[in-house]
Design a protein around this motif. Structure first.
Motif, short mmCIF file in Angstrom:
data_model
loop_
_atom_site.label_atom_id
_atom_site.label_comp_id
_atom_site.label_asym_id
_atom_site.label_seq_id
_atom_site.Cartn_x
_atom_site.Cartn_y
_atom_site.Cartn_z
N ASP A 32 0.86 -1.33 0.08
CA ASP A 32 -0.05 0.62 0.09
C ASP A 32 1.08 1.27 0.34
OD1 ASP A 32 -1.68 2.12 0.35
OD2 ASP A 32 -2.84 1.75 2.60
N LEU A 33 0.76 2.20 -1.60
CA LEU A 33 1.71 2.85 -1.44
C LEU A 33 1.17 4.57 -0.95
CD1 LEU A 33 3.67 1.78 -4.73
CD2 LEU A 33 4.64 1.83 -2.29
N GLY A 34 1.58 5.68 -0.19
CA GLY A 34 0.87 6.38 -0.07
C GLY A 34 -0.47 5.86 1.48
N ALA A 35 -0.06 5.34 1.67
CA ALA A 35 -0.74 5.00 2.71
C ALA A 35 -1.19 5.87 3.63
CB ALA A 35 -0.15 3.19 3.36
N ALA A 36 -0.93 6.93 4.51
CA ALA A 36 -2.06 7.29 5.58
C ALA A 36 -3.09 7.66 5.12
CB ALA A 36 -0.42 8.93 6.02
N PRO A 37 -4.17 8.35 5.66
CA PRO A 37 -3.84 8.19 7.18
C PRO A 37 -4.75 6.38 7.71
CG PRO A 37 -6.14 8.52 6.52
CD PRO A 37 -5.34 8.76 5.32
N GLY A 38 -4.74 5.53 6.73
CA GLY A 38 -4.69 3.59 6.17
C GLY A 38 -6.37 3.25 6.41
N LEU A 41 0.71 -7.40 4.62
CA LEU A 41 0.06 -6.32 4.16
C LEU A 41 1.84 -5.12 4.94
CD1 LEU A 41 -1.51 -3.91 2.83
CD2 LEU A 41 -2.82 -4.27 4.47
N ILE A 42 2.46 -4.48 3.63
CA ILE A 42 3.27 -3.88 4.10
C ILE A 42 2.48 -2.08 3.05
CG2 ILE A 42 5.15 -3.00 3.20
CD1 ILE A 42 6.20 -5.75 2.24
N ALA A 43 2.61 -0.83 4.20
CA ALA A 43 2.04 0.41 3.79
C ALA A 43 2.99 0.83 3.72
CB ALA A 43 0.95 0.56 4.54
N LEU A 44 3.41 2.25 3.11
CA LEU A 44 4.17 3.24 3.03
C LEU A 44 4.11 3.97 2.79
CD1 LEU A 44 7.46 2.75 1.65
CD2 LEU A 44 6.85 5.02 0.90
#
Length: 225
Positions: free
Chosen positions: A58-64, A93-96
């Protein structure tokens, strides 16, 4: 003085739209951090991209909100708690994101700028050579209002997401990427068509009518020459 009044009117109109938005209300009711969760939900329900057991980035993950949606998809159905926001996770799941990210149970988060080689290498290290099933990107730059400059910034992020997908997706994997209609849009569609066997643009109902955003979905990598 007039400018200030106009600004207040704009802010008041935005606040009214936000507070009366059915997706905002639904997100609050269902525990999502943002209404954006329903954009991914619509895309997923149409194309059936996300399944338990996958590796998702998940790229550009914020706020989630997107990570929350995927996390709930990965909650084991056999445990009778499909859709759970906490507990066991059947998948990776990897978030960035450049911004801070309130932790989500079971989600590995990397904070940094995806455009920087050092941060990209951190992501590669966490992926660890495993084939990625789906890359989802809600990345967007800070917009300046200068169309030529903004479209170049958007294009750069999309190009980086496509490059990452080409290097890490499994052959039948998928990339979901936020883009904007306007200058440079047709070139990004062409980039997707050169990179993927199937390309579909989707404008979810959860995207605001006034927004120029849409999402490009690429499935099945083409062999790169």
């Amino acid at each position: 003085m007039k400018i200030k009044t106009k600004s207040k009117k704009v802010n008041k109109a935005w606040l009214h739209d936000h507070l009366t938005d059915p997706y905002v209300k639904l997100a609050q009711k269902e525990g999502y951090r943002a209404r954006a969760a329903y954009k991914l939900k619509e895309i997923d329900e149409e194309l059936h991209l996300l399944k338990p057991g996958q590796l998702v980035v998940d790229l550009g993950a914020a706020p989630g909100a997107w990570s929350q949606y995927v996390r709930r998809k990965f909650a084991p159905k056999e445990a009778g708690v499909g859709g759970a926001a906490v507990g066991e996770l059947n998948g990776t799941l990897i978030a960035l994101d450049l911004l801070d990210f309130e932790p989500i149970e079971g989600v590995r988060f990397i904070q940094g700028d995806f455009r920087e080689d050092e941060v990209l290498q951190q992501l590669r290290d966490v992926v660890g050579g495993r084939p990625v099933d789906v890359v989802i990107s809600d990345m967007a730059p800070n917009l300046s209002g200068i169309e030529s400059s903004d479209s170049a910034r958007v294009a750069h992020l999309v190009e980086l997401a496509v490059e990452f997908a080409q290097n890490h997706l499994r052959p039948d994997g998928a990339l979901v990427c936020k883009v904007f209609h306007g200058s440079g849009y047709s070139q990004l569609v062409e980039l997707f068509k050169r990179s993927f066997r199937v390309v579909k643009p989707i404008k979810p109902k959860a995207s605001r009518d006034k927004s120029s955003e849409t999402f490009l979905v690429g499935r099945g990598l083409k062999l790169q020459a």
